[in-house]
Scaffold this motif. Structure first.
Motif, short mmCIF file in Angstrom:
data_model
loop_
_atom_site.label_atom_id
_atom_site.label_comp_id
_atom_site.label_asym_id
_atom_site.label_seq_id
_atom_site.Cartn_x
_atom_site.Cartn_y
_atom_site.Cartn_z
N ALA A 120 1.10 -0.89 0.50
CA ALA A 120 0.02 0.00 -0.12
C ALA A 120 0.94 0.93 -0.49
N LEU A 121 1.98 1.21 0.53
CA LEU A 121 2.93 2.16 0.52
C LEU A 121 3.93 2.33 -0.30
N SER A 122 3.53 1.47 -1.61
CA SER A 122 4.26 1.51 -2.97
C SER A 122 4.05 2.59 -3.65
N GLU A 123 1.49 2.36 -3.17
CA GLU A 123 1.33 3.26 -4.49
C GLU A 123 0.64 4.28 -4.29
N ARG A 124 1.66 4.63 -3.21
CA ARG A 124 2.06 6.25 -2.04
C ARG A 124 3.30 6.98 -2.79
N TYR A 125 4.18 6.43 -2.18
CA TYR A 125 5.91 6.73 -2.97
C TYR A 125 6.32 6.00 -3.96
N GLY A 126 5.95 4.89 -4.27
CA GLY A 126 6.31 4.31 -5.71
C GLY A 126 6.76 3.36 -5.77
N ARG A 127 6.73 1.95 -6.81
CA ARG A 127 7.47 1.08 -6.76
C ARG A 127 8.89 0.53 -6.37
N PRO A 239 15.42 1.59 -14.74
CA PRO A 239 14.67 2.57 -15.13
C PRO A 239 13.88 2.91 -13.99
N ALA A 240 13.37 4.76 -14.04
CA ALA A 240 12.21 5.35 -13.31
C ALA A 240 10.85 5.14 -13.93
N PRO A 241 10.35 4.82 -13.19
CA PRO A 241 8.69 4.15 -13.55
C PRO A 241 8.18 5.67 -14.89
N ARG A 242 7.70 4.90 -16.20
CA ARG A 242 6.33 5.57 -16.48
C ARG A 242 5.68 5.81 -16.59
N HIS A 243 4.39 4.88 -15.45
CA HIS A 243 3.53 4.17 -16.06
C HIS A 243 2.59 4.40 -14.45
N PHE A 244 3.64 5.13 -13.74
CA PHE A 244 3.12 5.01 -12.50
C PHE A 244 2.31 6.43 -11.66
N THR A 245 1.31 6.55 -11.59
CA THR A 245 0.75 7.77 -10.85
C THR A 245 0.53 6.99 -9.26
N PRO A 246 1.09 8.26 -8.01
CA PRO A 246 1.06 7.93 -7.16
C PRO A 246 -0.25 8.46 -6.39
N GLY A 247 -0.82 7.62 -5.70
CA GLY A 247 -1.90 8.14 -5.15
C GLY A 247 -1.84 8.51 -2.98
N THR A 248 -2.70 8.83 -3.09
CA THR A 248 -3.34 8.85 -1.51
C THR A 248 -3.55 7.64 -0.60
N LEU A 249 -2.91 7.56 0.59
CA LEU A 249 -3.56 5.97 1.04
C LEU A 249 -4.77 6.22 1.51
N HIS A 250 -5.78 5.47 1.87
CA HIS A 250 -6.84 5.66 2.09
C HIS A 250 -7.15 3.95 2.19
N PRO A 251 -7.23 4.00 3.55
CA PRO A 251 -7.25 2.41 4.63
C PRO A 251 -8.70 1.75 4.18
N LYS A 252 -9.30 2.47 3.81
CA LYS A 252 -10.98 1.96 3.32
C LYS A 252 -11.01 2.07 2.10
N SER A 253 -10.15 2.21 1.14
CA SER A 253 -10.13 1.78 0.08
C SER A 253 -9.74 0.38 -0.73
N LEU A 254 -8.41 0.81 0.60
CA LEU A 254 -7.32 -0.39 0.40
C LEU A 254 -8.52 -1.61 1.11
#
Length: 452
Positions: A120-127, A239-254
């Motif tokens: 879940a942290l990777s969704e916010r800060y990047g893979r 390589p730096a990711p080109r298709h990653f869009t960072p999001g906000t951590l939402h426990p309910k969404s997770l």
């Protein structure tokens, strides 16, 4: 599901949704007219032209594959660094095989526990950021492990190391799913899994010979230093990711994403298959050192470590998983992997060293092929929340590893090698049952669709 939970835009995910891995290729019942065929080819060309993800031969594909190969190598070398040394650890601390096995099970169990929150942290800060942080912490702890004053401290350090490594596997698979075209995904993930097998092999060989010369502490120290080199090269090459869009951590969404994945029957089957395959593998490789130090083999530690050269077979079988799927379909590839693993288990019952080694070769080949097929199927099936889908697979996978290591040691204490093989056979039968059920379910769905 909002982009924050998937790491990619909804439009991108929908446009590039791969076919369900539970469906085998079928032959169309109608014949395309020339104009229809031309239209289909044009549409396919347009989709391919607009797909900016990496493909074999494309810019950065080899760099990406090699970087993740090194990450997988470092992770497996660290995660299982004490497995080949369990007899020496038992002797040094005066503990039983089942107690010493916790130096492996604590690491894999902690990984299973932390893989979902770290994904879940990777969704916010990047893979790439999370993979780098995970490897850095795991390597730092690995340099402390040789100084553990007691088995309790050793187990605690190994648990911390496993928790740190939890940020790597699911993030790596999500990274590949976002950055690699679907047709190349099995091959790309196969390279990551191949790195796992090389890491597991080299870690055990190095620790075996180093431990024979200077003791088990020097064995794990050398693995820690090798992991440092792999981690530095990984960060420089990926390589730096080109298709990653960072999001906000939402426990309910997770929580909604996790519930959605767990409600998917295909994903549940894949999670169970990964856990059962790893139960076999964890049991066999946790106990094999004890068996080979006893009569009639009585092998020295360095030779036992060198036996893990059979991991090269796992490297080949995981990298070849894509070709197996193309020829046999996903379920066909799983049946072949299961049959190979079962044959290896039965062959390993022999008291002839050559037969035992051949059994290990078959077990290793079957396990890594099955793991590559199941893990890539998870990445293809999940069109949203890929990191969470992969994290759930990794949780199940490493729960299987912990269970296999601990139960395999208990079974060995109770019934010798035959007890460990019996546990493995039960796990293999579980994979067969699940795969047969999946085949029947897919056939029923096709018949229902035709009737409608």
């Amino acid at each position: 599901m909002p982009p924050a939970s998937s790491g990619a835009t909804a439009t991108h995910a929908a446009a590039l949704t791969p076919p369900s891995p539970d469906s085998e290729p079928t032959t169309a019942n109608t014949v395309n007219t020339p104009s229809t065929a031309h239209t289909d080819r044009t549409a396919h060309t347009d989709r391919t032209a607009h797909d900016t993800r990496t493909a074999p031969g494309g810019p950065g594909f080899r760099r990406m594959s090699f970087a993740l190969f090194l990450a997988g190598m470092a992770a497996f070398a660290l995660l299982y660094s004490t497995q080949a040394l369990l007899p020496l650890i038992s002797a040094d601390f005066g503990v039983s095989a089942s107690t010493a096995s916790w130096t492996v099970s604590a690491a894999t169990g902690a990984l299973a526990l932390f893989v979902l929150p770290l994904s879940a942290l990777s969704e916010r800060y990047g893979r790439r950021t999370l993979m780098t942080a995970s490897l850095s912490v795991a390597v730092a702890v690995g340099l402390l492990v040789p100084f553990a004053p007691s088995v309790g401290v050793l187990i605690a350090l190994r648990a911390v190391q496993g928790a740190a490594l939890a940020g790597l596997p699911a993030s790596a698979m999500a990274y590949l799913a976002e950055e690699v075209r679907p047709k190349a995904l099995v091959a790309a993930i196969g390279m990551f899994v191949a790195g796992n097998s090389i890491g597991g092999m080299s870690g055990r060989i190095v620790t075996g010979w180093a431990a024979q010369a200077w003791g088990w502490r020097w064995g794990v120290a050398v693995v820690g230093l090798l992991a440092v080199a792999c981690a530095l090269a990984f960060r420089a090459l990926l390589p730096a990711p080109r298709h990653f869009t960072p999001g906000t951590l939402h426990p309910k969404s997770l929580a909604r994403t996790v519930r959605s994945h767990l409600s998917n029957p295909l994903l549940r089957r894949l999670y169970a298959i990964g856990a059962l395959f790893m139960t076999v593998f964890g049991a066999v490789y946790t106990v094999i050192g004890y068996r080979l130090t006893e009569a009639p083999f009585s092998l020295p530690q360095g030779v036992i470590g060198s036996i893990f050269l059979v991991y090269l077979v796992g490297t080949a079988s995981s990298a070849a998983a894509g070709k197996l799927v193309t020829r046999l379909g996903r379920r066909g590839a799983l049946y072949l992997a299961v049959s190979t693993t079962a044959g290896g288990l039965l062959l390993s019952l022999s008291d002839a060293l050559a037969a035992v080694l051949l059994g290990l070769v078959l077990i290793t080949a079957g396990f890594f092929a099955g793991h590559a097929v199941a893990s890539s199927s998870v990445s293809r099936t999940a069109t949203t929340g890929r990191a969470q889908a992969s994290a759930l697979y990794q949780s199940a996978y490493y729960v299987g590893s912990s269970a296999g290591g601990t139960l395999g040691a208990v079974a060995f204490h109770a019934g010798g090698w035959g007890g460990t093989v019996g546990l493995g056979v039960l796990a293999v039968l579980g994979v067969v049952t699940i795969t047969l059920y999946g085949s029947r379910a897919a056939r029923t769905e096709r018949l229902t669709a035709r009737a409608a």
